[in-house]
Design a protein around this motif. Sequence first.
Motif, PDB file in Angstrom:
ATOM      1  N   ARG A 201       0.835  -1.202   0.000  1.00 15.75           N
ATOM      2  CA  ARG A 201       0.000   0.000   0.000  1.00 15.75           C
ATOM      3  C   ARG A 201       0.874   1.257   0.000  1.00 15.75           C
ATOM      4  O   ARG A 201       0.613   2.209  -0.743  1.00 15.75           O
ATOM      5  N   ARG A 202       1.922   1.244   0.823  1.00 13.26           N
ATOM      6  CA  ARG A 202       2.762   2.429   0.984  1.00 13.26           C
ATOM      7  C   ARG A 202       3.651   2.693  -0.226  1.00 13.26           C
ATOM      8  O   ARG A 202       3.806   3.828  -0.674  1.00 13.26           O
ATOM      9  N   THR A 203       4.197   1.635  -0.795  1.00 11.47           N
ATOM     10  CA  THR A 203       5.165   1.790  -1.886  1.00 11.47           C
ATOM     11  C   THR A 203       4.541   1.739  -3.269  1.00 11.47           C
ATOM     12  O   THR A 203       5.138   2.185  -4.250  1.00 11.47           O
ATOM     13  N   GLY A 204       3.335   1.151  -3.355  1.00  8.61           N
ATOM     14  CA  GLY A 204       2.717   0.970  -4.664  1.00  8.61           C
ATOM     15  C   GLY A 204       3.336  -0.145  -5.466  1.00  8.61           C
ATOM     16  O   GLY A 204       3.061  -0.281  -6.672  1.00  8.61           O
ATOM     17  N   LYS A 205       4.142  -0.983  -4.827  1.00  7.66           N
ATOM     18  CA  LYS A 205       4.819  -2.065  -5.536  1.00  7.66           C
ATOM     19  C   LYS A 205       4.032  -3.365  -5.394  1.00  7.66           C
ATOM     20  O   LYS A 205       3.557  -3.691  -4.308  1.00  7.66           O
ATOM     21  N   PRO A 206       3.897  -4.121  -6.469  1.00 12.08           N
ATOM     22  CA  PRO A 206       3.196  -5.409  -6.395  1.00 12.08           C
ATOM     23  C   PRO A 206       4.055  -6.466  -5.725  1.00 12.08           C
ATOM     24  O   PRO A 206       5.284  -6.336  -5.655  1.00 12.08           O
ATOM     25  N   ASP A 207       3.410  -7.509  -5.252  1.00 15.06           N
ATOM     26  CA  ASP A 207       4.111  -8.634  -4.649  1.00 15.06           C
ATOM     27  C   ASP A 207       3.387  -9.905  -5.069  1.00 15.06           C
ATOM     28  O   ASP A 207       2.150  -9.970  -4.987  1.00 15.06           O
ATOM     29  N   GLN A 208       4.127 -10.896  -5.510  1.00 13.56           N
ATOM     30  CA  GLN A 208       3.518 -12.114  -6.032  1.00 13.56           C
ATOM     31  C   GLN A 208       2.753 -12.877  -4.965  1.00 13.56           C
ATOM     32  O   GLN A 208       1.749 -13.545  -5.253  1.00 13.56           O
ATOM     33  N   ARG A 209       3.180 -12.802  -3.723  1.00  9.05           N
ATOM     34  CA  ARG A 209       2.447 -13.488  -2.653  1.00  9.05           C
ATOM     35  C   ARG A 209       1.062 -12.855  -2.476  1.00  9.05           C
ATOM     36  O   ARG A 209       0.056 -13.561  -2.339  1.00  9.05           O
ATOM     37  N   VAL A 210       1.027 -11.542  -2.501  1.00  6.23           N
ATOM     38  CA  VAL A 210      -0.258 -10.851  -2.395  1.00  6.23           C
ATOM     39  C   VAL A 210      -1.124 -11.170  -3.608  1.00  6.23           C
ATOM     40  O   VAL A 210      -2.327 -11.431  -3.487  1.00  6.23           O
ATOM     41  N   ARG A 211      -0.518 -11.163  -4.783  1.00  8.31           N
ATOM     42  CA  ARG A 211      -1.266 -11.448  -6.002  1.00  8.31           C
ATOM     43  C   ARG A 211      -1.921 -12.821  -5.940  1.00  8.31           C
ATOM     44  O   ARG A 211      -3.098 -12.989  -6.280  1.00  8.31           O
ATOM     45  N   ARG A 212      -1.168 -13.829  -5.487  1.00  5.79           N
ATOM     46  CA  ARG A 212      -1.717 -15.189  -5.430  1.00  5.79           C
ATOM     47  C   ARG A 212      -2.836 -15.293  -4.409  1.00  5.79           C
ATOM     48  O   ARG A 212      -3.847 -15.974  -4.645  1.00  5.79           O
ATOM     49  N   ASP A 261      -4.018  -7.604 -12.637  1.00  4.82           N
ATOM     50  CA  ASP A 261      -3.220  -8.620 -11.962  1.00  4.82           C
ATOM     51  C   ASP A 261      -3.248  -8.459 -10.443  1.00  4.82           C
ATOM     52  O   ASP A 261      -2.261  -8.702  -9.758  1.00  4.82           O
ATOM     53  N   TYR A 262      -4.411  -8.031  -9.933  1.00  2.64           N
ATOM     54  CA  TYR A 262      -4.669  -7.927  -8.497  1.00  2.64           C
ATOM     55  C   TYR A 262      -3.792  -6.889  -7.799  1.00  2.64           C
ATOM     56  O   TYR A 262      -3.652  -6.908  -6.577  1.00  2.64           O
ATOM     57  N   HIS A 263      -3.255  -5.971  -8.558  1.00  7.32           N
ATOM     58  CA  HIS A 263      -2.442  -4.903  -7.976  1.00  7.32           C
ATOM     59  C   HIS A 263      -3.356  -3.729  -7.651  1.00  7.32           C
ATOM     60  O   HIS A 263      -3.456  -2.764  -8.410  1.00  7.32           O
ATOM     61  N   VAL A 264      -4.052  -3.804  -6.511  1.00 10.89           N
ATOM     62  CA  VAL A 264      -5.066  -2.816  -6.165  1.00 10.89           C
ATOM     63  C   VAL A 264      -4.823  -2.168  -4.804  1.00 10.89           C
ATOM     64  O   VAL A 264      -5.652  -1.388  -4.340  1.00 10.89           O
ATOM     65  N   LEU A 265      -3.692  -2.451  -4.194  1.00 18.35           N
ATOM     66  CA  LEU A 265      -3.453  -1.907  -2.860  1.00 18.35           C
ATOM     67  C   LEU A 265      -3.365  -0.387  -2.871  1.00 18.35           C
ATOM     68  O   LEU A 265      -3.734   0.264  -1.895  1.00 18.35           O
ATOM     69  N   ASP A 266      -2.872   0.182  -3.959  1.00 14.55           N
ATOM     70  CA  ASP A 266      -2.691   1.641  -4.001  1.00 14.55           C
ATOM     71  C   ASP A 266      -3.565   2.308  -5.050  1.00 14.55           C
ATOM     72  O   ASP A 266      -3.359   3.475  -5.387  1.00 14.55           O
ATOM     73  N   LYS A 267      -4.565   1.597  -5.561  1.00 11.64           N
ATOM     74  CA  LYS A 267      -5.469   2.188  -6.554  1.00 11.64           C
ATOM     75  C   LYS A 267      -6.851   1.558  -6.423  1.00 11.64           C
ATOM     76  O   LYS A 267      -7.010   0.494  -5.811  1.00 11.64           O
ATOM     77  N   ARG A 268      -7.841   2.230  -6.986  1.00 12.09           N
ATOM     78  CA  ARG A 268      -9.220   1.758  -6.892  1.00 12.09           C
ATOM     79  C   ARG A 268      -9.728   1.404  -8.286  1.00 12.09           C
ATOM     80  O   ARG A 268      -9.690   2.227  -9.199  1.00 12.09           O
ATOM     81  N   VAL A 269     -10.198   0.200  -8.444  1.00 14.04           N
ATOM     82  CA  VAL A 269     -10.745  -0.260  -9.719  1.00 14.04           C
ATOM     83  C   VAL A 269     -12.184   0.238  -9.852  1.00 14.04           C
ATOM     84  O   VAL A 269     -12.989   0.111  -8.922  1.00 14.04           O
ATOM     85  N   VAL A 270     -12.511   0.807 -11.004  1.00 11.58           N
ATOM     86  CA  VAL A 270     -13.877   1.253 -11.278  1.00 11.58           C
ATOM     87  C   VAL A 270     -14.313   0.711 -12.641  1.00 11.58           C
ATOM     88  O   VAL A 270     -13.478   0.414 -13.499  1.00 11.58           O
TER      89      VAL A 270
END
Length: 308
Positions: A201-212, A261-270
């Motif tokens: 959330r803080r860095t905006g960087k994706p992580d494969q563990r979170v994605r899975r 690719d489930y990278h939504v910690l720092d953005k909102r999907v609409v």
Amino acid sequence: MTPLAAAYARCRELNARHGRTFFLATRLLPPAQRPAVHALYGFARWADEIVDSGTSHDPARELAALERQLGDELAGRPTGHPVLAALADTARRHRIDPVLFTDFLASMRMDLDVTEYASFTELDRYIHGSAAVIGLQLLPVFGTVAPQRHAEPAAAAMGRAFQLTNFLRDVGEDLDRGRVYLPQDVLRAYDVDRGLLAWSRRTGKPDQRVRRAMAHLAAVTFAVYREAEEGIRLLQPVARPCVRTALTLYRDILHGIASVDYHVLDKRVVVPNARRLAVALPGLVAARAARATSGRLVWHRPDATGRI
């Protein structure tokens, strides 16, 4: 405008301002059904604001006061609050079981103290009150072509699917409030913890563990949508375009989460406006056709307990 009409107008305003996807779907209902839906939304929004707005000095006390006021309204003792006046009128007209409102407020109180859930079993107890009961409240408003009890599991599943979608879309915002609604046992299975979520959330960087982990939870949610969709055929035809549109648009949020690719910690999907329009227009055609033939349909009305 009568006080009751003004109360319903206030609920409609809340729905239009805060629930864009849901409000769009309600436009496909016959005009006579819309006010009840707005009233149910207005009450849920009010309680949610007490918990999450950050403006309440004592949310537990405010929720307790809200429950007392609701009891008064349902018993025919007006409190002067427009949202509660509209809700009580809706509950009486459609014979909605008051327990559904009690269960909803119980889950709202959980948000004041519970910051995470150990398993899906624990999370489901929260989701029952926060979302499944909303589907059950709406069911007698929409009407069914079979005994209402046959449609209840799918109606509850729809509320559950929408809530699970919210959890996946809003995981970053919820984290900012100190809450994690994703089940801890699922996160641990993928080596994800609160610290890793906060880092992403803080860095905006994706992580494969979170994605899975998110992909796993999305797959569960897609399955709940399939269960919910099966129940649309049990609704009165005039309500089906509204419900199908709401389901499609909410499921599109889930598709949107997968598409990034489930990278939504720092953005909102609409859901883009063009897609919303593409879904709503066929629904409008179907709604008009259903209204044209509605006089020939059998309407199953619930008894005072909300059942057939």
